[in-house]
Design a protein around this motif. Structure first.
Motif, PDB file in Angstrom:
ATOM      1  N   VAL A 193      -2.841   6.470   3.629  1.00  0.00           N
ATOM      2  CA  VAL A 193      -2.626   5.407   4.224  1.00  0.00           C
ATOM      3  C   VAL A 193      -1.233   5.284   4.685  1.00  0.00           C
ATOM      4  O   VAL A 193      -0.354   6.124   4.024  1.00  0.00           O
ATOM      5  CB  VAL A 193      -2.780   4.172   3.565  1.00  0.00           C
ATOM      6  CG1 VAL A 193      -4.258   4.003   3.236  1.00  0.00           C
ATOM      7  CG2 VAL A 193      -2.278   3.952   2.224  1.00  0.00           C
ATOM      8  N   ILE A 194      -0.738   4.517   5.632  1.00  0.00           N
ATOM      9  CA  ILE A 194       0.541   4.440   6.240  1.00  0.00           C
ATOM     10  C   ILE A 194       1.041   2.989   6.094  1.00  0.00           C
ATOM     11  O   ILE A 194       0.414   2.025   6.268  1.00  0.00           O
ATOM     12  CB  ILE A 194       0.919   4.706   7.680  1.00  0.00           C
ATOM     13  CG1 ILE A 194       0.305   6.129   8.004  1.00  0.00           C
ATOM     14  CG2 ILE A 194       2.393   4.577   8.100  1.00  0.00           C
ATOM     15  CD1 ILE A 194       0.328   6.708   9.298  1.00  0.00           C
ATOM     16  N   LEU A 195       1.971   2.826   5.062  1.00  0.00           N
ATOM     17  CA  LEU A 195       2.392   1.847   4.778  1.00  0.00           C
ATOM     18  C   LEU A 195       3.920   0.990   5.397  1.00  0.00           C
ATOM     19  O   LEU A 195       4.664   1.948   5.701  1.00  0.00           O
ATOM     20  CB  LEU A 195       2.802   1.719   3.096  1.00  0.00           C
ATOM     21  CG  LEU A 195       3.321   0.267   2.239  1.00  0.00           C
ATOM     22  CD1 LEU A 195       2.089  -0.510   2.296  1.00  0.00           C
ATOM     23  CD2 LEU A 195       3.788   0.873   1.105  1.00  0.00           C
ATOM     24  N   SER A 196       3.817   0.102   6.026  1.00  0.00           N
ATOM     25  CA  SER A 196       5.157  -0.683   6.802  1.00  0.00           C
ATOM     26  C   SER A 196       5.684  -1.979   6.040  1.00  0.00           C
ATOM     27  O   SER A 196       4.807  -2.708   5.437  1.00  0.00           O
ATOM     28  CB  SER A 196       4.633  -1.041   8.203  1.00  0.00           C
ATOM     29  OG  SER A 196       3.876  -0.098   9.018  1.00  0.00           O
ATOM     30  N   LEU A 197       6.832  -1.908   5.765  1.00  0.00           N
ATOM     31  CA  LEU A 197       7.570  -2.742   5.122  1.00  0.00           C
ATOM     32  C   LEU A 197       8.700  -3.466   6.028  1.00  0.00           C
ATOM     33  O   LEU A 197       9.270  -2.586   6.567  1.00  0.00           O
ATOM     34  CB  LEU A 197       8.308  -2.166   3.831  1.00  0.00           C
ATOM     35  CG  LEU A 197       7.484  -1.259   3.001  1.00  0.00           C
ATOM     36  CD1 LEU A 197       8.238  -0.731   1.586  1.00  0.00           C
ATOM     37  CD2 LEU A 197       6.281  -2.275   2.101  1.00  0.00           C
TER      38      LEU A 197
END
Length: 126
Positions: free
Chosen positions: A26-30
């Motif tokens: 998964v690609i996590l954006s913060l």
């Protein structure tokens, strides 16, 4: 955002979690107080959910962590870039043994790390 020689820490909210083209990743954006972060991560290692508050730390020293709650990995700073935008930004790219962390900020984050510095990335609930 806390920034000093060999240490970067920021409080964030999880803006998004999306599937990667790589199966099981998964690609996590913060969205953080002084930075934006994107990282890819094995789905089974995800310790936060979309909308949650979190905190990350990038440091040269191994951080204290809770093995059951936090994600910690080590890798190397592989790139430092200046991003042409208004205001100007800097981007650090870290490889955690194949998984990539991109940290972008209008602060001078590139001044605190060198290419091929061994670093630890920690993600935890705040």
């Amino acid at each position: 955002m806390e920034l000093s020689e060999g240490l970067l820490r920021d409080e964030c909210s999880v803006a998004g979690i999306r599937k990667s083209l790589i199966p099981g990743v998964v690609i996590l954006s913060l969205d953080c107080q002084g930075s934006k972060v994107e990282l890819d991560l094995l789905k089974e290692l995800l310790v936060v959910s979309e909308g949650e508050k979190t905190e990350y730390t990038l440091s040269r020293e191994k951080p204290e962590y809770d093995e059951k709650k936090d994600f910690v990995a080590w890798g190397y700073v592989v790139s430092k870039k200046n991003v042409e935008s208004t205001p100007p930004k800097q981007k650090l790219i870290v490889s955690l043994w194949g998984y990539v962390v991109m940290i972008e900020s209008s602060e001078n984050i590139n001044n605190y790390f060198n290419i091929m510095d061994k670093v630890y990335f920690k993600l935890k609930h705040s």
